[in-house]
Write an enzyme that holds these catalytic residues in place. Structure first.
Site, mmCIF file in Angstrom:
data_model
loop_
_atom_site.group_PDB
_atom_site.id
_atom_site.type_symbol
_atom_site.label_atom_id
_atom_site.label_comp_id
_atom_site.label_asym_id
_atom_site.label_seq_id
_atom_site.Cartn_x
_atom_site.Cartn_y
_atom_site.Cartn_z
ATOM 1 C CG HIS A 65 0.100 17.227 -22.794
ATOM 2 N ND1 HIS A 65 0.911 18.335 -22.764
ATOM 3 C CD2 HIS A 65 0.835 16.220 -22.263
ATOM 4 C CE1 HIS A 65 2.076 18.012 -22.230
ATOM 5 N NE2 HIS A 65 2.055 16.734 -21.919
ATOM 6 C CD GLU A 82 6.629 17.843 -22.151
ATOM 7 O OE1 GLU A 82 6.091 18.654 -21.381
ATOM 8 O OE2 GLU A 82 6.026 16.876 -22.643
ATOM 9 C CG ASN A 89 -2.700 18.230 -18.803
ATOM 10 O OD1 ASN A 89 -1.679 17.618 -18.515
ATOM 11 N ND2 ASN A 89 -3.804 18.164 -18.082
ATOM 12 C CG HIS A 108 5.102 13.134 -24.477
ATOM 13 N ND1 HIS A 108 3.726 13.049 -24.583
ATOM 14 C CD2 HIS A 108 5.345 14.022 -23.472
ATOM 15 C CE1 HIS A 108 3.168 13.838 -23.677
ATOM 16 N NE2 HIS A 108 4.128 14.443 -23.003
ATOM 17 C CE LYS A 137 4.675 18.290 -13.141
ATOM 18 N NZ LYS A 137 4.899 17.038 -13.802
ATOM 19 N NE ARG A 143 0.139 17.511 -11.775
ATOM 20 C CZ ARG A 143 0.775 16.592 -11.063
ATOM 21 N NH1 ARG A 143 0.515 16.470 -9.779
ATOM 22 N NH2 ARG A 143 1.671 15.796 -11.618
ATOM 23 C CG HIS A 159 -2.112 12.765 -24.796
ATOM 24 N ND1 HIS A 159 -2.738 12.909 -23.574
ATOM 25 C CD2 HIS A 159 -0.796 12.612 -24.527
ATOM 26 C CE1 HIS A 159 -1.828 12.847 -22.618
ATOM 27 N NE2 HIS A 159 -0.648 12.684 -23.163
ATOM 28 N NE ARG A 219 -4.208 -1.756 1.859
ATOM 29 C CZ ARG A 219 -4.284 -2.785 2.693
ATOM 30 N NH1 ARG A 219 -3.441 -2.859 3.711
ATOM 31 N NH2 ARG A 219 -5.195 -3.694 2.527
ATOM 32 C CD GLU A 231 -4.336 17.052 -14.609
ATOM 33 O OE1 GLU A 231 -3.166 16.659 -14.527
ATOM 34 O OE2 GLU A 231 -5.086 16.795 -15.554
ATOM 35 C CE LYS A 269 -1.022 14.385 -13.680
ATOM 36 N NZ LYS A 269 -1.321 15.054 -14.964
HETATM 37 N N1 GLY Z 1 2.771 16.087 -16.917
HETATM 38 C C1 GLY Z 1 1.719 16.847 -16.429
HETATM 39 C C2 GLY Z 1 1.563 16.763 -14.954
HETATM 40 O O1 GLY Z 1 2.416 16.250 -14.271
HETATM 41 O O2 GLY Z 1 0.548 17.194 -14.447
#
Ligand code: GLY
Length: 371
Positions: free
Chosen positions: A253, A188, A250, A270, A232, A246, A257, A124, A242, A146
């Protein structure tokens, strides 16, 4: 004494440091010992990164007293499956870890996502350290918690938020990256500049080629990566899950994507797809008069210096739109877009129409044909 800069991600009791430095991999062990109990360490990497840096990292952890089990994955997005996570868990559990054991991810975003997810669900949740070895991973994927894997229905559909206890970014490894990966990573960086940092944008306008052509000094790389990590860190600490701010990360993206999906995840990096997505978002924002033609031209000029692969003019606007509508971030079949409002600012909108997208896609193809 190696050059380093430390950025903090302020998340209360789960706050952590991002250590950015030149040629610091050999000192990783003592840094990990500062955030985890010295004992078992699962060291997850991929075959390519392992061949380059595995020995130095394993030795450093062992010199600090860790008992290390290397877990080496096949490189590439194809490894990002539940099956891989299951095999990583088999290896971890076989070593009888406890809640204070640590998983160290040595590699790019794919390794970090898989290892982080395994750490999130092993017992966990056990301690996790990110040692990112690509620009994309150092400025984005390794920071913010993430983690997860892909599913046949789409990318990153299975996962968990699990913050690392330390991010340890050695900028010395970046200069050995293939040219295309350096360029994709710099896209990026440009994304962060457009959404949040006009000074960084001007800085990239001045000296992007120093980074792209290997002329940048170690101190310049450290400054660049740390500046991006600060952006970041601020965004993640304001909105860890998010639910608001946050989302601006994106930027590029939504269309990016879709472009990656239509290219079966192997036609474009990417970062390249994100750069194309930024161009399309810029064209939508210009048509809405929510950002200026001049700023859009500045963004386009910078991206053209960074990304040398061609815009995918062969994709039909309809197929891109449909791919965007089925993305996990779409709501009720409506794609959500991050649109720039100035260099350093962006907003999230969910009312972009198919017709607006068509027009922006065509405008982006037209401008790609001019260059
Ligand atoms: N890569 C976008 C984020 O970490 O929210």
């Amino acid at each position: 004494m190696p050059l380093t800069e430390t950025v903090t991600v302020p998340l209360g009791a789960r706050s952590y440091s991002i250590v950015v430095g030149d040629r610091i991999l050999a000192d990783l062990g003592s840094a990990v010992a500062g955030v985890a109990k010295v004992g078992f360490a699962g060291l997850v990497s991929d075959e390519i990164v392992w061949a380059r840096y595995g020995t130095v990292v394993q030795k450093s952890l062992e010199a600090s007293g860790f008992s290390v089990r290397p877990i080496i994955l096949a490189p590439g997005e194809g490894s990002k499956t539940l099956g891989t996570v299951a095999s990583v868990l088999d290896e971890l559990l076989d070593a009888r870890p406890d809640r204070q054991s640590v998983v160290v991810a040595l590699g790019g975003g794919v390794v970090g996502d898989i290892a982080g997810f395994a750490a999130a669900i092993c017992l966990r949740g056990i301690t996790f350290v990110q040692v990112p070895t690509t620009i994309v991973a150092q400025v984005d994927a390794s920071v913010g918690g993430k983690t997860g894997v892909d599913h046949p229905c789409g990318k990153n559909l299975i996962g968990a938020f699990h913050q690392p206890s330390l991010v340890y970014a050695d900028t010395g490894v970046l200069t050995t990256l293939p040219d295309r990966d350096i360029r994709a990573g710099m896209a990026e960086v440009a994304k962060h500049a457009v959404i949040r940092d006009p000074r960084l944008f001007c800085d990239l306008e001045q000296r992007a080629e120093r980074f792209l052509s290997g002329l940048a000094e170690p101190s310049e790389w450290i400054e660049l990566i740390a500046a991006n990590c600060r952006i970041k860190a601020l965004v993640v600490s304001a909105d860890e899950r998010e639910s608001g701010l946050r989302e601006i990360l994106n930027y590029g993206h939504t269309t990016g994507h879709a472009i990656e999906l239509l290219g079966s995840y192997d036609r474009f990096r990417h970062g390249e797809a994100v750069a194309y997505g930024m161009k399309v978002a810029g064209a939508i924002a210009v048509a809405r008069a929510s950002w200026s033609v001049q700023d859009n031209l500045r963004q386009g000029a910078l991206l053209d210096r960074v990304i040398t692969t061609r815009f995918p003019s062969d994709y039909r606007s309809n197929e891109v739109w449909e791919a965007m509508r089925s993305d996990k971030k779409a709501r009720s079949g409506k794609p959500r877009f991050v649109l720039p409002t100035g260099i350093g600012n962006a907003e999230v909108v969910s009312d972009v129409t198919h017709a607006e997208f068509d027009a922006a896609w065509s405008a982006t193809i037209a401008s790609a044909n001019e260059t």
